[in-house]
Motif scaffolding. Sequence first.
Motif, PDB file in Angstrom:
ATOM      1  N   ARG A 201       4.599  49.548   1.309  1.00  0.00           N
ATOM      2  CA  ARG A 201       4.098  48.312   0.690  1.00  0.00           C
ATOM      3  C   ARG A 201       4.658  48.228  -0.715  1.00  0.00           C
ATOM      4  NH1 ARG A 201      -0.210  51.517   1.929  1.00  0.00           N
ATOM      5  NH2 ARG A 201      -0.516  51.671  -0.309  1.00  0.00           N
TER       6      ARG A 201
ATOM      7  N   ILE B  20      -4.183  43.778   2.096  1.00  0.00           N
ATOM      8  CA  ILE B  20      -4.100  45.166   1.621  1.00  0.00           C
ATOM      9  C   ILE B  20      -5.104  45.492   0.521  1.00  0.00           C
ATOM     10  CG2 ILE B  20      -1.639  45.331   2.222  1.00  0.00           C
ATOM     11  CD1 ILE B  20      -1.022  45.057  -0.784  1.00  0.00           C
TER      12      ILE B  20
ATOM     13  N   MET C  32      -3.891  53.743   6.530  1.00  0.00           N
ATOM     14  CA  MET C  32      -3.273  53.350   5.268  1.00  0.00           C
ATOM     15  C   MET C  32      -3.769  54.328   4.197  1.00  0.00           C
ATOM     16  SD  MET C  32      -3.804  51.665   2.136  1.00  0.00           S
ATOM     17  CE  MET C  32      -4.411  50.021   1.786  1.00  0.00           C
TER      18      MET C  32
ATOM     19  N   SER D 292       6.230  45.284  -7.067  1.00  0.00           N
ATOM     20  CA  SER D 292       6.968  45.072  -8.321  1.00  0.00           C
ATOM     21  C   SER D 292       8.439  45.458  -8.234  1.00  0.00           C
ATOM     22  CB  SER D 292       6.269  45.788  -9.478  1.00  0.00           C
ATOM     23  OG  SER D 292       5.911  47.090  -9.119  1.00  0.00           O
TER      24      SER D 292
HETATM   25  C1  LIG Z   1      -0.377  46.081  -5.364  1.00  0.00           C
HETATM   26  C2  LIG Z   1      -0.367  47.010  -4.210  1.00  0.00           C
HETATM   27  C3  LIG Z   1       0.832  47.568  -3.724  1.00  0.00           C
HETATM   28  C4  LIG Z   1       2.191  47.315  -4.354  1.00  0.00           C
HETATM   29  O1  LIG Z   1       2.255  47.903  -5.620  1.00  0.00           O
HETATM   30  P1  LIG Z   1       3.656  47.977  -6.415  1.00  0.00           P
HETATM   31  O2  LIG Z   1       3.480  49.136  -7.306  1.00  0.00           O
HETATM   32  O3  LIG Z   1       3.804  46.691  -7.126  1.00  0.00           O
HETATM   33  O4  LIG Z   1       4.732  48.197  -5.406  1.00  0.00           O
HETATM   34  C5  LIG Z   1       0.765  48.378  -2.610  1.00  0.00           C
HETATM   35  N1  LIG Z   1      -0.406  48.648  -2.000  1.00  0.00           N
HETATM   36  C6  LIG Z   1      -1.573  48.158  -2.438  1.00  0.00           C
HETATM   37  C7  LIG Z   1      -2.814  48.504  -1.714  1.00  0.00           C
HETATM   38  C8  LIG Z   1      -1.592  47.317  -3.550  1.00  0.00           C
HETATM   39  O5  LIG Z   1      -2.764  46.839  -3.980  1.00  0.00           O
END
Ligand SMILES: *Cc1c(COP(=O)(O)O)cnc(C)c1O
Length: 225
Positions: free
Chosen positions: A214, A70, A154, A217
């Motif tokens: 996605r 990602i 995405m 945290s």
């Molecule tokens: C780190 C990341 C996430 C998740 O982020 P959180 O705020 O921790 O849920 C989702 N998508 C991408 C592209 C990321 O780099």
Amino acid sequence: MQSTRIESRILEIRSLLPEGVELVAVSKFQPVDSILDAYKAGQRKFGESRVQELVEKIPLLPADIRWHFIGHLQTNKVRPLIGRVSMIESVDSIRLLDVIEAESGKADTKTEVLLQLHVALEETKFGFAEEELNDFVASNGFEKYPHIEFRGLMAMASNTDDEERVRCDFAKASEVFHRISDAVGQRLGGFNVLSMGMSGDWPLAVEEGATLIRVGSAIFGERNY
Ligand SMILES: *Cc1c(COP(=O)(O)O)cnc(C)c1O
């Protein structure tokens, strides 16, 4: 106990997702033990954003995990991902597509990708502009990539507390996704994944039509970079 917390957060998020919406647990910067806790809760799709970290983790974890890449991907780092990840979600340039095609061809495999659409306010975020994607579709760009399976889009919303702005970004991504999917979905054999929504904004993303969220945290706790 830490493990119980990760497991229960996974189960809680999953219980809130409508039918047809899937969770990618974003495990970047998280230790193998935390990933295993999530795995125990039945989680199988995990997201990582750095090639080196992912390649190190894969052999330490169960083989039925489906890894989603990602993060922003440099073309010289593509090779180790081919055949190892189930999807590259963050494809943000034609040049990157060209390299994924070439490496997938060499490995005699097909790679599933999402095209990353830039909808956020921040110029620093990666992704295709809407017009670039329109051109790509109009010129049958997909057909130049026999070793790539285009599965959808995405997107990341603006980094802001302004809920209306975030909703607006997701709505935009959803509109572009449906337009492309209507135009070429059949031909591509399923352009049906819209990946959007993170810990802070996934409920809005789901309301606006995400099929994949996605979340990092909110499952694993804050990351220690
Ligand atoms: C780190 C990341 C996430 C998740 O982020 P959180 O705020 O921790 O849920 C989702 N998508 C991408 C592209 C990321 O780099």
